[in-house]
Write a protein that holds these residues in place. Structure first.
Motif, PDB file in Angstrom:
ATOM      1  N   TRP A  82       0.827  -1.209   0.000  1.00 18.95           N
ATOM      2  CA  TRP A  82       0.000   0.000   0.000  1.00 18.95           C
ATOM      3  C   TRP A  82       0.861   1.260   0.000  1.00 18.95           C
ATOM      4  O   TRP A  82       0.600   2.212  -0.740  1.00 18.95           O
ATOM      5  CB  TRP A  82      -0.913  -0.009   1.230  1.00 18.95           C
ATOM      6  CG  TRP A  82      -1.524   1.327   1.533  1.00 18.95           C
ATOM      7  CD1 TRP A  82      -2.521   1.956   0.847  1.00 18.95           C
ATOM      8  CD2 TRP A  82      -1.162   2.221   2.599  1.00 18.95           C
ATOM      9  NE1 TRP A  82      -2.808   3.174   1.408  1.00 18.95           N
ATOM     10  CE2 TRP A  82      -1.990   3.363   2.496  1.00 18.95           C
ATOM     11  CE3 TRP A  82      -0.228   2.149   3.629  1.00 18.95           C
ATOM     12  CZ2 TRP A  82      -1.894   4.433   3.388  1.00 18.95           C
ATOM     13  CZ3 TRP A  82      -0.140   3.209   4.528  1.00 18.95           C
ATOM     14  CH2 TRP A  82      -0.968   4.341   4.401  1.00 18.95           C
ATOM     15  N   ALA A  83       1.926   1.266   0.804  1.00 18.53           N
ATOM     16  CA  ALA A  83       2.749   2.471   0.943  1.00 18.53           C
ATOM     17  C   ALA A  83       3.580   2.747  -0.311  1.00 18.53           C
ATOM     18  O   ALA A  83       3.565   3.869  -0.835  1.00 18.53           O
ATOM     19  CB  ALA A  83       3.658   2.331   2.167  1.00 18.53           C
ATOM     20  N   VAL A  84       4.303   1.740  -0.799  1.00 16.88           N
ATOM     21  CA  VAL A  84       5.228   1.996  -1.913  1.00 16.88           C
ATOM     22  C   VAL A  84       5.189   0.955  -3.022  1.00 16.88           C
ATOM     23  O   VAL A  84       5.527   1.256  -4.168  1.00 16.88           O
ATOM     24  CB  VAL A  84       6.692   2.114  -1.396  1.00 16.88           C
ATOM     25  CG1 VAL A  84       6.835   3.288  -0.447  1.00 16.88           C
ATOM     26  CG2 VAL A  84       7.155   0.813  -0.730  1.00 16.88           C
ATOM     27  N   GLY A  85       4.799  -0.292  -2.703  1.00 20.44           N
ATOM     28  CA  GLY A  85       4.895  -1.365  -3.684  1.00 20.44           C
ATOM     29  C   GLY A  85       4.090  -1.120  -4.937  1.00 20.44           C
ATOM     30  O   GLY A  85       4.603  -1.249  -6.062  1.00 20.44           O
ATOM     31  N   TYR A  86       2.825  -0.752  -4.774  1.00 24.07           N
ATOM     32  CA  TYR A  86       1.975  -0.503  -5.938  1.00 24.07           C
ATOM     33  C   TYR A  86       2.516   0.647  -6.771  1.00 24.07           C
ATOM     34  O   TYR A  86       2.533   0.583  -8.009  1.00 24.07           O
ATOM     35  CB  TYR A  86       0.545  -0.207  -5.485  1.00 24.07           C
ATOM     36  CG  TYR A  86      -0.425  -0.043  -6.633  1.00 24.07           C
ATOM     37  CD1 TYR A  86      -1.090  -1.136  -7.162  1.00 24.07           C
ATOM     38  CD2 TYR A  86      -0.672   1.211  -7.187  1.00 24.07           C
ATOM     39  CE1 TYR A  86      -1.986  -0.999  -8.216  1.00 24.07           C
ATOM     40  CE2 TYR A  86      -1.565   1.364  -8.238  1.00 24.07           C
ATOM     41  CZ  TYR A  86      -2.217   0.264  -8.752  1.00 24.07           C
ATOM     42  OH  TYR A  86      -3.095   0.410  -9.813  1.00 24.07           O
ATOM     43  N   GLY A  87       2.984   1.691  -6.122  1.00 21.34           N
ATOM     44  CA  GLY A  87       3.533   2.838  -6.841  1.00 21.34           C
ATOM     45  C   GLY A  87       4.781   2.485  -7.623  1.00 21.34           C
ATOM     46  O   GLY A  87       4.971   2.951  -8.757  1.00 21.34           O
ATOM     47  N   PHE A  88       5.650   1.648  -7.035  1.00 22.09           N
ATOM     48  CA  PHE A  88       6.856   1.214  -7.748  1.00 22.09           C
ATOM     49  C   PHE A  88       6.511   0.360  -8.961  1.00 22.09           C
ATOM     50  O   PHE A  88       7.262   0.343  -9.943  1.00 22.09           O
ATOM     51  CB  PHE A  88       7.772   0.430  -6.808  1.00 22.09           C
ATOM     52  CG  PHE A  88       8.538   1.289  -5.830  1.00 22.09           C
ATOM     53  CD1 PHE A  88       8.873   2.593  -6.123  1.00 22.09           C
ATOM     54  CD2 PHE A  88       8.926   0.762  -4.605  1.00 22.09           C
ATOM     55  CE1 PHE A  88       9.586   3.375  -5.223  1.00 22.09           C
ATOM     56  CE2 PHE A  88       9.646   1.528  -3.696  1.00 22.09           C
ATOM     57  CZ  PHE A  88       9.972   2.845  -4.003  1.00 22.09           C
TER      58      PHE A  88
ATOM     59  N   VAL B 106     -10.461  -2.306  -6.529  1.00 21.22           N
ATOM     60  CA  VAL B 106     -10.526  -3.733  -6.839  1.00 21.22           C
ATOM     61  C   VAL B 106      -9.221  -4.185  -7.492  1.00 21.22           C
ATOM     62  O   VAL B 106      -8.637  -5.217  -7.128  1.00 21.22           O
ATOM     63  CB  VAL B 106     -11.729  -4.029  -7.755  1.00 21.22           C
ATOM     64  CG1 VAL B 106     -11.649  -5.448  -8.318  1.00 21.22           C
ATOM     65  CG2 VAL B 106     -13.030  -3.842  -6.989  1.00 21.22           C
ATOM     66  N   ASP B 107      -8.756  -3.419  -8.463  1.00 18.67           N
ATOM     67  CA  ASP B 107      -7.499  -3.752  -9.133  1.00 18.67           C
ATOM     68  C   ASP B 107      -6.341  -3.746  -8.137  1.00 18.67           C
ATOM     69  O   ASP B 107      -5.498  -4.654  -8.139  1.00 18.67           O
ATOM     70  CB  ASP B 107      -7.234  -2.749 -10.261  1.00 18.67           C
ATOM     71  CG  ASP B 107      -5.938  -3.047 -10.988  1.00 18.67           C
ATOM     72  OD1 ASP B 107      -5.824  -4.134 -11.587  1.00 18.67           O
ATOM     73  OD2 ASP B 107      -5.021  -2.196 -10.940  1.00 18.67           O
ATOM     74  N   PHE B 108      -6.304  -2.755  -7.268  1.00 21.13           N
ATOM     75  CA  PHE B 108      -5.244  -2.653  -6.266  1.00 21.13           C
ATOM     76  C   PHE B 108      -5.217  -3.891  -5.374  1.00 21.13           C
ATOM     77  O   PHE B 108      -4.165  -4.482  -5.116  1.00 21.13           O
ATOM     78  CB  PHE B 108      -5.444  -1.397  -5.419  1.00 21.13           C
ATOM     79  CG  PHE B 108      -4.491  -1.269  -4.272  1.00 21.13           C
ATOM     80  CD1 PHE B 108      -3.240  -0.705  -4.441  1.00 21.13           C
ATOM     81  CD2 PHE B 108      -4.850  -1.726  -3.004  1.00 21.13           C
ATOM     82  CE1 PHE B 108      -2.356  -0.596  -3.378  1.00 21.13           C
ATOM     83  CE2 PHE B 108      -3.972  -1.622  -1.934  1.00 21.13           C
ATOM     84  CZ  PHE B 108      -2.725  -1.048  -2.117  1.00 21.13           C
ATOM     85  N   MET B 109      -6.383  -4.298  -4.888  1.00 25.36           N
ATOM     86  CA  MET B 109      -6.442  -5.447  -3.989  1.00 25.36           C
ATOM     87  C   MET B 109      -5.992  -6.727  -4.680  1.00 25.36           C
ATOM     88  O   MET B 109      -5.289  -7.558  -4.098  1.00 25.36           O
ATOM     89  CB  MET B 109      -7.862  -5.610  -3.441  1.00 25.36           C
ATOM     90  CG  MET B 109      -8.219  -4.623  -2.357  1.00 25.36           C
ATOM     91  SD  MET B 109      -7.175  -4.848  -0.882  1.00 25.36           S
ATOM     92  CE  MET B 109      -7.618  -6.527  -0.416  1.00 25.36           C
ATOM     93  N   PHE B 110      -6.395  -6.909  -5.925  1.00 25.33           N
ATOM     94  CA  PHE B 110      -5.987  -8.108  -6.663  1.00 25.33           C
ATOM     95  C   PHE B 110      -4.468  -8.135  -6.837  1.00 25.33           C
ATOM     96  O   PHE B 110      -3.825  -9.170  -6.612  1.00 25.33           O
ATOM     97  CB  PHE B 110      -6.693  -8.141  -8.014  1.00 25.33           C
ATOM     98  CG  PHE B 110      -6.484  -9.406  -8.795  1.00 25.33           C
ATOM     99  CD1 PHE B 110      -6.892 -10.625  -8.290  1.00 25.33           C
ATOM    100  CD2 PHE B 110      -5.886  -9.373 -10.047  1.00 25.33           C
ATOM    101  CE1 PHE B 110      -6.710 -11.802  -9.016  1.00 25.33           C
ATOM    102  CE2 PHE B 110      -5.701 -10.535 -10.783  1.00 25.33           C
ATOM    103  CZ  PHE B 110      -6.112 -11.760 -10.263  1.00 25.33           C
ATOM    104  N   GLN B 111      -3.895  -7.005  -7.213  1.00 27.22           N
ATOM    105  CA  GLN B 111      -2.448  -6.948  -7.396  1.00 27.22           C
ATOM    106  C   GLN B 111      -1.700  -7.176  -6.078  1.00 27.22           C
ATOM    107  O   GLN B 111      -0.624  -7.773  -6.059  1.00 27.22           O
ATOM    108  CB  GLN B 111      -2.045  -5.592  -7.991  1.00 27.22           C
ATOM    109  CG  GLN B 111      -2.657  -5.275  -9.336  1.00 27.22           C
ATOM    110  CD  GLN B 111      -2.285  -6.266 -10.417  1.00 27.22           C
ATOM    111  OE1 GLN B 111      -1.265  -6.960 -10.314  1.00 27.22           O
ATOM    112  NE2 GLN B 111      -3.103  -6.355 -11.457  1.00 27.22           N
TER     113      GLN B 111
END
Length: 422
Positions: free
Chosen positions: A58-64, A94-99
């Protein structure tokens, strides 16, 4: 139209639940593959590190992975908070949670290399660093618009991104931590430190098998053309072929129909088809799974011979077979499925070109090398600074008691206050 969009979102949410349930499968798989004195530790650390991995993602992984950036890494969308929904396509949440679920599975695979010998503090710190610096970079290269995506690298649901990345981190950990006490003798021979529960293993594989329908099937991100059914069909056929092939090769070579090998064969079929499940015909899925099942048997024997102690078979199931699964699309990807998905080129057996096969090999080498080298550096520094491995006494007692002060199977510990025969 709105009804279809809502169904797409619902399908991906269901897939998210199924992938999260796979963590339960990994708990049983790892616990069943190891000794009972570590079972409570395995269950607890899996849930705890999944919590850490979720927060880091949530903090950095998705953004990276998916943020606006460059060929190497994304550089925006940190501390994700987009809850908007336009009614067109997937909800960002929804997309965020799946990833996120894929990041947690990769982390869980990586921890297979820590089994029965690492401190809990090592899990905590590595969970943060792997989730921030290792997995997101490989995922950005392939799924987030990075340099391998530009080359048309095919990885439908993560044979490279998830499985190979996790396995390479597990390999680095296994090398640095060294074998468990009693695994190898001075003359070079090995001892079988058998897992304590084959029923757990079978249930684990069943949970993972079902969860994989979400892992692969929901990677279609929609239900409109029912393509997810085709993906699930390929997934089922590959898993079945892997289980059968592994059982028969073990039976032929050793004279025994070894149950853990058969179960790892099913997982090998699932890992193998993960990259190609949306790009190949069903007959090819059977071949891909069958080869994966054979490979996992010989890979486990190879690592045993090399004195690399891998009690969960993470290196073979997710590493060796993850490589095969990725490369297999370079042979079997059909023109209608790969080009139709606007993702890469047909494989060698369809297009007659080596280009896609070369891209797949490049992806394996570069992603695997990055995951291994960065994980090795992180773990080596951690080992120098704080130490990764528990003491000999703590390892012999078991991590349930030494790390947590309670036993996963408390009824098996004698109570000194209880009278004999009471």
């Amino acid at each position: 139209m709105m009804e279809l969009v809502l169904m797409d979102n619902l399908w991906v949410v269901i897939g998210t639940f199924l992938v999260l349930l796979m963590l339960g499968g990994f708990i049983l798989l790892e616990a069943g593959s190891t000794r009972m004195k570590n079972a409570g530790h395995i269950a607890g650390k899996t849930i705890f590190t999944a919590g850490i991995g979720s927060l880091v993602f949530w903090a950095v992984g998705y953004g990276f992975i998916y943020g606006e950036g460059n060929w190497f890494i994304g550089l925006s969308n940190f501390f994700y908070g987009d809850t908007s929904f336009s009614g067109d396509g997937l909800s960002p949440a929804v997309d965020f949670m799946f990833q996120m679920m894929f990041a947690l599975i990769a982390l869980t695979i990586a921890f297979g290399g820590f089994a029965e010998r690492a401190k809990l503090s090592a899990y905590v710190i590595f969970a943060v660093l792997f989730s921030a610096l290792v997995y997101p970079v490989v995922a950005h290269w392939i799924w987030g618009g990075g340099w391998l995506a530009d080359h048309g690298k095919q990885d439908f649901a993560g044979s490279t991104v998830v499985h190979l990345t996790g396995a390479m981190a597990a390999l680095a950990a296994t090398i640095i931590l060294k074998p468990r006490i009693g695994k190898y003798n001075k003359d070079g021979s090995s001892n079988a430190l058998a897992g304590h529960n084959q029923v757990y293993l079978a249930l684990a594989v069943l949970l993972l098998w079902v969860g994989w329908f979400g892992f692969n099937g929901a990677s279609t991100f929609g239900v409109g053309d029912a393509f997810f059914g085709f993906v699930i069909l390929n997934t089922q056929l590959a898993a079945a072929a892997g289980a059968v092939a592994a059982l028969f090769v073990a039976w032929i070579v050793t004279g025994k129909a070894d149950v853990p090998t058969m179960l790892n064969g099913a997982l090998a079929g699932l890992v193998a088809i993960t990259a190609s499940c949306g790009f190949v015909d069903p007959w090819a899925a059977v071949i891909i799974g069958l080869i994966g099942g054979i490979m996992v048997f010989y890979s486990m024997r190879f690592f045993e011979k090399m004195k690399i102690d891998d009690p969960i078979a993470a290196l073979s199931v997710h590493g060796t077979v993850g490589i095969w699964g990725t490369i297999s699309t370079g042979f079997f990807a059909t023109e209608s499925l790969s080009v139709g998905a606007e993702w890469g080129l047909p494989g060698l057996f369809y297009g007659g070109s080596l280009e896609q096969l070369g891209v797949q090999v490049l992806g394996v080498v570069s992603s695997g090398a990055y995951a291994f080298v960065v994980s090795f550096i992180i773990l080596k520094v951690m080992d120098k600074v704080m130490g990764l491995r528990v003491s000999e006494e703590e390892e012999i007692v078991g991590l349930d008691l030494s790390e947590h002060g309670s036993y996963g199977y408390p009824e098996n510990i004698p109570n000194p206050d209880e009278k004999q025969g009471a």
